[in-house]
Design an enzyme around this catalytic site. Structure first.
Site, mmCIF file in Angstrom:
data_model
loop_
_atom_site.group_PDB
_atom_site.id
_atom_site.type_symbol
_atom_site.label_atom_id
_atom_site.label_comp_id
_atom_site.label_asym_id
_atom_site.label_seq_id
_atom_site.Cartn_x
_atom_site.Cartn_y
_atom_site.Cartn_z
ATOM 1 N N ASP A 12 0.826 -1.210 0.000
ATOM 2 C CA ASP A 12 0.000 0.000 0.000
ATOM 3 C C ASP A 12 0.862 1.263 0.000
ATOM 4 O OD1 ASP A 12 -2.291 1.483 0.016
ATOM 5 O OD2 ASP A 12 -2.733 1.196 2.149
ATOM 6 N N HIS A 30 3.041 3.104 -9.004
ATOM 7 C CA HIS A 30 2.862 1.672 -9.294
ATOM 8 C C HIS A 30 4.094 1.122 -10.020
ATOM 9 C CE1 HIS A 30 -1.138 2.089 -7.847
ATOM 10 N NE2 HIS A 30 -1.597 2.752 -8.881
ATOM 11 N N LEU A 124 11.127 -20.395 -4.448
ATOM 12 C CA LEU A 124 10.091 -19.550 -3.846
ATOM 13 C C LEU A 124 8.850 -19.567 -4.732
ATOM 14 C CD1 LEU A 124 9.273 -16.989 -2.017
ATOM 15 C CD2 LEU A 124 10.345 -15.633 -3.772
#
Ligand code: FPP
Length: 242
Positions: A12, A30, A124
């Site tokens: 956020d 972004h 991962l």
């Protein structure tokens, strides 16, 4: 306490970061947010955290101005194309959860390509929550289980926690142990509500584009210092670990 196996992040603060930096639109936030995600994925790999799940686009985000939604979708497609070699080098397997059929076709195609290309990677698992909402996910699971009962392939009594977990988009993944939300907001915002029942929550003031390995380590340190009792007493925990 050992390291978390699964970290879930609410990324956020991109818009506020862009504003603070004096950019005219939120889009730059972004774009720089993607770099923070790349750093974080790499850091999780180095630390030996096997699962990372990030909230990249919520169901509610569709209500943002069209220009921002389009820009986010463009960033998604271009980042997937650009990051594939890095994901391969780092042994990252890409997954996606959410109502993926609502994404533009170009995004669905690119996601599928990167998922297929990285399917054999084992360091991962990076899961992007896209067009994701936890209540919607639980409704989807409920309908699926109800349909199986209606079809006669499942009994009502067989619907237990494992069956419900298995009907969620996250089937097969361990539940997150640690949730990190950046930007100082202290909310869960419809993210993995069932899966984070016992997770530790860490809220950091840093805006997502500024998130670094040091912030990740700070959150992990906060997690490892806490005692996860899961409803038991401290004494009971000490008995089982001594
Ligand atoms: C929240 O910041 C962030 C998002 C809604 C998008 C998160 C996306 C990225 C980090 C980039 C990667 C994107 C994709 C699609 C892979 P905000 O815009 O709500 O910031 P604000 O709260 O300061 O307005």
């Amino acid at each position: 306490m050992s390291l978390p196996k699964h970290i879930a992040i609410i990324m956020d603060g991109n818009g506020r970061w862009a504003k603070q930096q004096g950019f005219r639109t939120r889009i730059r936030g972004h774009e720089v947010g993607v770099e923070a995600l790349r750093r974080t994925t790499e850091a999780c790999g180095e630390l030996g955290i096997p699962y990372l799940t990030v909230y990249a686009f919520s169901e509610e985000n569709w209500a943002r101005p069209k220009a921002e939604v389009n820009a986010l979708m463009k960033i998604l497609v271009s980042s997937l194309k650009k990051e594939l070699p890095t994901l391969m080098k780092q042994g990252v397997q890409l997954q996606a959860i959410g109502k993926l059929n609502l994404l533009p076709e170009s995004a669905q195609r690119e996601l599928q390509e990167v998922k297929d290309a990285t399917a054999g990677n084992t360091t991962l698992v990076l899961t992007l929550a896209l067009s994701y909402g936890s209540r919607q996910e639980m409704l989807h699971a409920t309908r699926q289980l109800a349909q199986e009962v209606a079809d006669g392939t499942r009994t009502v009594d067989s619907i237990d926690e494992a069956a419900f977990s298995g009907a969620l988009y996250t089937a097969g993944m361990p539940d997150p142990d640690l949730v990190i939300r950046t930007s100082g907001e202290q909310r869960i915002s419809n993210y993995l509500l069932w899966q984070i029942s016992y997770a530790e929550l860490v809220f950091l003031p840093v805006l997502w584009p500024d998130f670094s390995k040091e912030h990740l380590e700070e959150a992990i340190a906060s997690y490892t210092q806490r005692e996860r009792r899961m409803g038991k007493t401290s004494e009971q925990l000490n008995e089982t670990t001594s």
